[in-house]
Structures are given as C-alpha cells and as structure tokens.
Enzyme design. Structure first.
Site, PDB file in Angstrom:
ATOM      1  CE1 TYR A 142      -3.188  -2.794   0.025  1.00  0.00           C
ATOM      2  CE2 TYR A 142      -3.887  -2.166   2.219  1.00  0.00           C
ATOM      3  CZ  TYR A 142      -4.029  -2.959   1.099  1.00  0.00           C
ATOM      4  OH  TYR A 142      -5.009  -3.911   1.060  1.00  0.00           O
ATOM      5  CE  LYS A 192       0.702 -17.743  -3.093  1.00  0.00           C
ATOM      6  NZ  LYS A 192      -0.084 -18.981  -2.993  1.00  0.00           N
ATOM      7  CG  ASP A 224      -2.689 -20.110  -1.090  1.00  0.00           C
ATOM      8  OD1 ASP A 224      -1.893 -19.934  -0.139  1.00  0.00           O
ATOM      9  OD2 ASP A 224      -2.370 -20.756  -2.099  1.00  0.00           O
ATOM     10  CG  ASP A 248      -7.383  -4.347   3.630  1.00  0.00           C
ATOM     11  OD1 ASP A 248      -8.417  -4.336   4.329  1.00  0.00           O
ATOM     12  OD2 ASP A 248      -7.204  -3.568   2.678  1.00  0.00           O
ATOM     13  CG  ASP A 252     -12.896  -6.618   5.725  1.00  0.00           C
ATOM     14  OD1 ASP A 252     -12.578  -6.170   6.852  1.00  0.00           O
ATOM     15  OD2 ASP A 252     -13.269  -5.883   4.791  1.00  0.00           O
TER      16      ASP A 252
END
Ligand code: NAD
Length: 357
Positions: A142, A192, A224, A248, A252
C-alpha cells in the site's frame, strides 16, 4: 490516584451515539476502580471538513499525541463523497495512523455465545472461536512506489511495489508474540513465501524473533491456505500475524465469521498513543435513530483499557458485562429476532453499565 487522558473523536454518522455509549462505560469502570479519566472531544472526517475545510487538523493530531489513548467512532458519509480526493474524510484516519506511528492493527474475533446463530458458519464450527488478528499497518504494497499507467512496447501496464524491511517485520512479530503470551501462546504467521521475496524475508525474520520467545509456538501458513482454514477450522487459530495486504483481506473474512459488523472492536498500536475504533463505518443510513449497535465501540474501549492504560481487569469486566447482556436476550435493531428484547443504542449502553455496578 491513577489519572489518564483520552481524546474522543466521534467523527460522523453514528459516531456521536456510539462514542458517548463507550465513554459512559469507561466512566463506570473508572469510578469502580479508582481511576480518573479525563476526555477531550475533537472533530475529524466530514465534521472537520465542514468546520475547517480539512478532514484532520494539526491541533487534533497534537492533542492525540499528548493523550494516553484515542477513541474514535467512524468518519465519512454521502455528504462528503464528492469532495476533492486530497481532503476525503477517510484521510483523517490515514493521517492519524501516520502521525501516531501506528504500525499494528489488532482485531479480536470472538463470537458471543448468545450470537452464534448470526454466523454464516455452522454453530459447532464457530462457537468458542477466539482469534487475534495482527495486521502490519504501516508498510508493504500500500505504501510502495506506484505507477498508474505506462506504455511498454505498445501495451499499457501499471505496477505497485511491495517493500518490507527487517525492522518492520521485527516489531510486528514482537508485538504478536507478546500478545500471544496473554493468550494460548500460538502464533501463525501468514505469508506467500512460495512466490514472494518479501514473504521469504518476513518468514526468516519471524523465525528469528520467535526464537526469543521459548514459550511461543510459531507456525507458518500460506495466505491462500489461511483463507481456507478460517472457514474450515476457525477454532484452530489463536494469534494470526500478517502483512498489510493479506491482513486487510483476512481481517474482513474473519470478521464476517461472527456475522455482526456492529460487534467488532479494533486497536491500532505503535510506539506512542494507541487508537481504538469499531471496525464498521459511520452507518449514515441509521444515524441519529437510536438503531446503532454500540458494542463494537464499547469493546474497543475495553481494548483501550487493556493496551493503553494497563487496566486488564477493567477490560475483562466490560467484555463479561457485554456477554451477560446478550445472554439475557437484549439486542439492538441489527441483531433483533422475535423472542429477544429490542433496545436502543442508549438502552444497550445502560444495560451494560448496570452489569458493571
Ligand atoms: P458501514 O459499516 O458504515 O455500514 C454498513 C452497514 O452496516 C449499514 O447498513 C449500516 O447501517 C450497518 N452498520 C454499521 N455499523 C453498525 C452498527 N454499529 N450498528 C448497526 N448497524 C451498523 O459501511 P458503509 O455503508 O460502506 O460506509 C458508510 C460510510 O462510512 C462511508 O462514508 C465509508 O467511507 C465510511 N467508513 C468509515 C470507516 C471508518 O471510519 N473506519 C470504515 C468503513 C467505512
């Protein structure tokens, strides 16, 4: 006499109702435990745009830096959707995060036993889940260099760069390991590493930091697989720590397991003042109607007591009071079903306050 000072930023929409409810609860806990709390209220977001032309003023930033903690409602709403991008209401939160040096976002994911039925998962899968998701907040993709558009060989492309440094991973891993010490002492670091170099640096650093915590069990999981395990076996997790982008998305996903957006608190921590806010937005559709669920903000106030004021006993009392009121069948409109007792925002705060007597 212990004295602490809190900056309260209601923000917009339901912000005023939910932060008032949380302050009422903080006052009750403080009175009972010989703690003196003082408050300073400030504008941010749309309310600040209306008053000062910007979403966050320097005087709010300075007040926040001086305070022991900041309690925030939520910012934004349709009234400010069309302001220029550089003064959007959300910039207030990004600005506070940056100015306060907040690098870790903590999101506890618990399901109150009385609310298991609201989860999209089966009751047996979800009852008893107790996860602390720790998201790196200040770095990663980001914040890396961006190219919105360039043409190479006649083909348009765009790019975002992810950079993580060892000190950035060090501090978030230390925070996660220390948080795990107060819980079940299991940390899952999510990355990852099979594909990304930043993830391999993250994993190496995580292993080094965890070697300093003999009592903590660190394991690694690809993002994943973690997304899958959160749905298949959410009870297997204690502390999850991950980078900004993965955090992020996973936070959620984890939040939705509880089925109720109005219930979830969060804390953003760094080296200075901590910032505490519910995970939901300003809910302009229900502002001022007494329909808002104040529990996410009340539980954020409990986190404030625990993480910024060192008042763990007070935090636990609030969490238990919330569970008791829900177990007794009281519900704000968002969680109401026939058979339970519908209450307003203020009434819910009053019921929780009464449990603290
Ligand atoms: P939202 O979270 O405000 O609302 C989504 C839905 O959930 C709405 O139906 C709302 O009524 C309901 N809801 C949210 N909180 C509730 C509560 N405590 N009790 C009962 N119901 C609740 O998300 P949105 O509608 O996408 O965004 C509204 C505004 O909030 C936008 O301007 C958005 O930018 C802003 N926002 C701010 C933050 C923040 O300040 N941290 C976070 C997300 C969105």
């Amino acid at each position: 006499m212990r004295k602490k000072h809190i900056v309260v930023i209601p923000g917009d929409g339901i912000g005023e109702e939910i932060t008032s409810a949380a302050v009422r609860i903080l006052d009750k806990v403080a009175n009972k435990s010989g703690l003196t709390l003082t408050y300073e209220k400030h504008l941010a977001g749309g309310a600040s745009i209306d008053q000062y032309g910007v979403p966050l003023t320097d005087s709010v930033v300075q007040a926040a830096k001086r305070a022991d903690a900041v309690l925030l409602g939520a910012v934004g709403g349709p009234k400010w959707d069309h302001v220029p991008p550089e003064i959007r209401a959300e910039k207030a939160i990004l600005g506070l995060r940056k100015e306060l040096g907040l690098y870790a976002n903590l999101r506890p994911i618990r399901v109150s036993p009385a609310l298991v039925e609201f989860s999209p998962l089966k009751a047996e899968a979800v009852s008893g889940i107790d996860i602390l998701l720790v998201r790196e907040l200040s770095s990663g993709i980001y914040y890396g260099e961006k190219c919105e558009s360039r043409v190479v060989g006649g083909i348009e492309q765009a790019s975002d760069v992810e950079i993580y440094t060892v000190p950035e991973v060090n501090r978030i891993m230390h925070l996660a390991c220390k948080a795990a010490r107060l819980r079940s002492k299991q940390v899952v670091s999510v990355d990852k590493a099979n594909v990304l170099a930043t993830s391999r640096l993250w994993r190496r650093t995580a292993n080094r930091v965890a070697s300093e915590y003999a009592d903590i069990a660190l394991s690694h999981m690809y993002v994943d697989n973690c997304a899958m395990q959160l749905v298949l076996a959410p009870k297997s997790f204690d502390v999850i720590v991950t980078n900004n982008l993965f955090g992020d998305i996973l936070s959620d996903e984890a939040a939705v397991l509880t089925g109720s957006i109005g219930m979830l608190p969060s804390a953003s921590l760094g080296d200075g003042t901590g910032l505490y806010e519910p995970i939901h937005g300003s809910a302009p559709d229900i502002a001022g109607l007494g329909l808002a669920n104040p529990i996410g903000t009340i539980l954020s106030a409990a986190m404030l007591l625990r993480h910024s004021l060192g008042e763990n006993a007070g935090a636990e009392k609030i969490e238990q009071a919330v569970d008791k009121v829900l177990a007794a069948g009281y519900r704000t409109a968002d969680l109401y079903k026939p058979g339970s007792t519908k209450v307003t925002t203020d009434e819910m705060a009053g019921l929780i306050e009464a449990q603290l007597s």
